[in-house]
Design a protein around this motif. Structure first.
Motif, short mmCIF file in Angstrom:
data_model
loop_
_atom_site.label_atom_id
_atom_site.label_comp_id
_atom_site.label_asym_id
_atom_site.label_seq_id
_atom_site.Cartn_x
_atom_site.Cartn_y
_atom_site.Cartn_z
N TYR A 248 42.93 41.03 40.34
CA TYR A 248 42.79 40.23 41.07
C TYR A 248 41.82 39.18 40.46
O TYR A 248 41.61 38.27 40.58
CB TYR A 248 42.63 40.81 42.22
CG TYR A 248 42.34 39.94 43.92
CD1 TYR A 248 43.45 38.54 43.83
CD2 TYR A 248 41.23 39.70 44.30
CE1 TYR A 248 43.14 37.32 45.39
CE2 TYR A 248 40.61 38.31 45.03
CZ TYR A 248 42.10 38.14 45.26
OH TYR A 248 41.81 35.98 46.34
N VAL A 249 40.63 40.33 40.19
CA VAL A 249 39.63 39.40 39.81
C VAL A 249 39.78 38.86 38.54
O VAL A 249 39.30 37.43 38.14
CB VAL A 249 38.57 40.49 39.92
CG1 VAL A 249 37.27 39.95 38.97
CG2 VAL A 249 38.18 40.94 41.34
N GLU A 250 40.68 39.94 37.61
CA GLU A 250 40.97 39.28 36.33
C GLU A 250 41.63 37.82 36.77
O GLU A 250 41.67 36.94 35.57
CB GLU A 250 41.69 40.00 35.46
CG GLU A 250 40.91 40.98 34.80
CD GLU A 250 39.06 40.98 34.25
OE1 GLU A 250 39.33 39.50 33.37
OE2 GLU A 250 38.17 40.81 34.92
N ASN A 251 42.51 37.83 37.01
CA ASN A 251 43.38 37.07 37.42
C ASN A 251 42.62 35.00 37.71
O ASN A 251 42.86 34.45 37.85
CB ASN A 251 44.14 36.93 38.55
CG ASN A 251 45.81 35.70 38.82
OD1 ASN A 251 46.13 35.28 37.56
ND2 ASN A 251 45.69 35.17 40.17
N LEU A 252 41.56 36.55 38.88
CA LEU A 252 40.64 34.60 39.19
C LEU A 252 40.15 33.86 38.19
O LEU A 252 40.34 32.79 38.05
CB LEU A 252 39.62 35.37 40.31
CG LEU A 252 41.10 35.50 41.74
CD1 LEU A 252 39.38 35.64 42.71
CD2 LEU A 252 41.36 34.30 42.71
N ARG A 253 39.11 34.92 37.21
CA ARG A 253 38.66 34.30 36.13
C ARG A 253 39.59 33.53 35.57
O ARG A 253 39.05 32.80 34.29
CB ARG A 253 38.21 36.26 35.25
CG ARG A 253 36.67 36.27 36.02
CD ARG A 253 35.63 37.50 35.46
NE ARG A 253 34.90 37.26 35.93
CZ ARG A 253 34.13 38.72 35.85
NH1 ARG A 253 34.51 39.73 34.91
NH2 ARG A 253 33.15 38.37 35.97
#
Length: 303
Positions: free
Chosen positions: A269-274
């Motif tokens: 999820y974090v990587e998708n937001l980034r």
């Protein structure tokens, strides 16, 4: 829904009955989650489609690249979402969604900063010099932000902005670019579950999950930010934000590192937001200022 939400909103005590509004004559601003009438414009422009909104943006030369360059943001206060964003070409849908949400995110953060600034000024005075109104205001904030220590420095750890790029990225991810049922019908862009104290809500098919619903996009955005600023699962976020602020490097790309607990997808999820922040250059709007010479309040009518 793919994401699990952790919400904690303190029960508001009798002190919350004090009316801390944001009129020019008042010294003590309200937290955005307590503002019931957030829009500075009373007259409402009604639109019926996403195409109409994009045409209005184009007519007024509301361009995201120019906003990022000049840091001047047109004051379009869009209350809710159109039902047909998916009918637009991809580029119009993506830039249209960012343009309609950006002023609201900026306005909520501006209000949080007003509260934070007043708190910092008050912290410079001995508590014995605080007026009864100031004492009640701080006590109400302590309860609202679930700060039990009555320490104003700890309160300031909670009362701070969420970077624009991070808010936009979560709104994009959680609402499918403003096309989800919960976003359109409940102004719920960020995947918040109904908090324990209750409130308006919508349900998933079968009624197994209650999703928080709001009167407008401002209220939904303010609630989401308050959730991040009060829920113990996001303690890492508060401390990382403080560190980034001290380094003069507070931005969404950095702060989303503390969001692994926001979703069941964890680090993915974090990587998708980034990826969203980088691809759409969402951190370029962190320092935009709402134009004060003209503003417009827009509401979509759902037939």
């Amino acid at each position: 829904m793919s994401s699990l939400r952790l919400s904690h909103l303190a029960t508001i005590s009798a002190l919350a009955l004090f009316s801390f509004t944001t009129h020019a004559n008042d010294a003590l601003p309200s937290s955005p989650d307590h503002i019931t009438q957030p829009y500075p414009v009373e007259q409402i422009t009604e639109l019926h489609s996403a195409k109409q909104l994009v045409a209005r943006f184009e007519q007024d030369n509301y361009d995201l690249q120019q906003v990022a360059k000049n840091l001047q943001l047109p004051s379009y206060y869009v209350e809710n979402l159109p039902t047909d964003l998916n009918a637009l070409p991809v580029e119009q849908k993506t830039t249209g969604f960012i343009r309609l949400l950006l002023p609201t995110v900026t306005a909520v953060n501006k209000q949080i900063l007003a509260v934070r600034t007043s708190l910092k000024k008050l912290a410079q005075k001995p508590q014995s010099d605080w007026t009864p109104q100031e004492q009640a205001w701080v006590a109400q904030l302590m309860e609202s932000y679930a700060v039990k220590s009555n320490d104003i420095d700890e309160l300031l750890l909670h009362v701070d902005i969420i970077p624009v790029g991070m808010v936009l990225a979560q709104g994009i991810d959680e609402s499918g670019w403003g096309t989800s049922h919960f976003a359109i019908e409940g102004n719920s862009l960020y995947g918040e579950h109904l908090p324990a104290h209750g409130g308006k809500y919508l349900t998933t098919p079968g009624g197994h999950v209650k999703v928080a619903a709001f009167d407008n996009l401002y209220a939904g955005t303010a609630s989401y930010m308050h959730n991040l600023n009060t829920t113990g699962a996001y303690k890492e976020l508060w401390h990382l934000r403080k560190q980034l602020r001290e380094q003069n490097n507070l931005n969404g790309h950095q702060l989303v590192a503390a969001l692994a607990h926001y979703s069941t997808r964890g680090e993915a999820y974090v990587e998708n937001l980034r990826a969203l922040i980088k691809h759409h250059q969402l951190d370029s709007f962190d320092h935009v200022v709402l134009e004060g010479n003209r503003s417009e309040r827009i509401r979509f009518t759902h037939k």
